[in-house]
Design an enzyme around this catalytic site. Structure first.
Site, mmCIF file in Angstrom:
data_model
loop_
_atom_site.group_PDB
_atom_site.id
_atom_site.type_symbol
_atom_site.label_atom_id
_atom_site.label_comp_id
_atom_site.label_asym_id
_atom_site.label_seq_id
_atom_site.Cartn_x
_atom_site.Cartn_y
_atom_site.Cartn_z
ATOM 1 N N TYR A 173 0.718 -1.294 0.013
ATOM 2 C CA TYR A 173 0.061 0.194 0.184
ATOM 3 C C TYR A 173 0.932 1.214 -0.204
ATOM 4 C CZ TYR A 173 -4.192 -2.851 0.880
ATOM 5 O OH TYR A 173 -5.076 -3.664 0.848
ATOM 6 N N GLU A 174 0.349 2.374 -0.683
ATOM 7 C CA GLU A 174 1.089 3.607 -0.681
ATOM 8 C C GLU A 174 1.420 4.180 0.609
ATOM 9 O OE1 GLU A 174 0.465 7.995 -2.836
ATOM 10 O OE2 GLU A 174 -1.202 6.406 -3.130
ATOM 11 N N SER A 175 0.909 3.872 1.723
ATOM 12 C CA SER A 175 1.372 4.334 2.992
ATOM 13 C C SER A 175 2.452 3.620 3.564
ATOM 14 C CB SER A 175 0.261 4.170 3.964
ATOM 15 O OG SER A 175 -0.315 2.904 4.084
ATOM 16 N N GLY A 176 3.106 2.669 2.900
ATOM 17 C CA GLY A 176 4.239 2.088 3.243
ATOM 18 C C GLY A 176 4.369 0.677 3.651
#
Length: 267
Positions: A64-67
């Site tokens: 996910y883009e949040s890491g």
């Protein structure tokens, strides 16, 4: 021109009404067969990847883009920053590390993106509809879309709307250029760009640089003529156009009861 698309071998269809979210999620999940690492967005991509984990891709690793890497959420996240993504995850990376090492390092098999508009080369618009200075609709913008497009081995796009305004000859604004457009500007991306577009009418596909999106499969009851009429360019058609198997009772049961029992996205 002949292109194949993945199908499911189970033929028992579901007995009840299927929503567009269910249809798109099931079809997208099947396309993840044999893929390992997926950069997923919230919404339909989340549904598709979680269903794929239970069916065609049990070893799938979701990023996910949040890491968050290797997410194993106990229930569906409502945002990319939802704390449920962290519990049980393989790793949580700072965003510069995620984009600089994971994405730019070429470790993502499939990036999932959405769009308001797409053209025949797989360029995407998620910025504005209409004139830039006076748009009729202002959209969220790129987010990490440019990096996902440039660095994933391939990109899948799921679009609820399939009409000439969404599938357009000329984008109102190019937010996320595919590899053909990037190469024309002197930039060499790592990946093939958009290789699959899944809509309520069927599946469009391309292999990579130099090839247009073309129709490879339609949903039951949809004709090639309907898809071409709903597309804003002269859509090419594969030599053999398949019919997408409808969602099975088993796939729908998993989606409704195991993946999204609280109807976070299946509304």
């Amino acid at each position: 021109m002949t292109t194949t698309t993945s199908t499911t071998t189970t033929t028992t269809t579901a007995p009840d009404t299927i929503t567009s979210s269910e249809l798109l999620s099931v079809v997208a999940s099947r396309e993840l067969t044999s893929r390992r690492t997926v950069f997923a967005g919230i919404g339909l991509p989340t549904l598709a990847t979680e269903l794929a984990r239970l069916t065609v891709a049990p070893e799938i690793e979701v990023v996910y883009e949040s890491g968050v890497c290797g997410a194993h959420p106990s229930h569906l996240p409502e945002t990319i920053a939802d704390a449920v993504l962290i519990t049980g995850a393989e790793a949580v990376l700072p965003m510069p590390t995620l984009f600089g090492c994971v994405l730019q390092g070429g470790h993502i098999d499939v990036g999932f993106l959405g769009a308001a508009q797409i053209d025949r080369w797989g360029n995407l618009n998620t910025s504005v509809i209409g004139d830039w200075d006076r748009p009729s609709v202002r959209l969220p913008g790129s987010g990490g879309g440019i990096e996902v497009m440039a660095n994933s081995r391939e990109v899948f796009v799921v679009m609820r709307r399939h009409d000439p305004r969404s599938f357009t000859e000329t984008l109102d604004f190019c937010t996320t250029p595919g590899p053909d457009r990037a190469l024309a500007e002197g930039i060499r991306p790592l990946g093939a760009g958009v290789t699959r577009v899944i809509t309520g009418l069927g599946i469009l596909a391309r292999v990579g640089v130099g090839e247009e999106l073309h129709l490879v499969a339609v949903h039951p009851g949809v004709t090639v003529e309907q898809v071409r009429a709903a597309t804003g360019w002269d859509l090419k058609v594969a030599d053999t156009v398949g019919t997408v198997p409808p969602p099975t009772a088993a796939e729908l049961r998993l989606l409704r009861e195991d993946v999204d029992p609280d109807r976070v996205y299946l509304r």
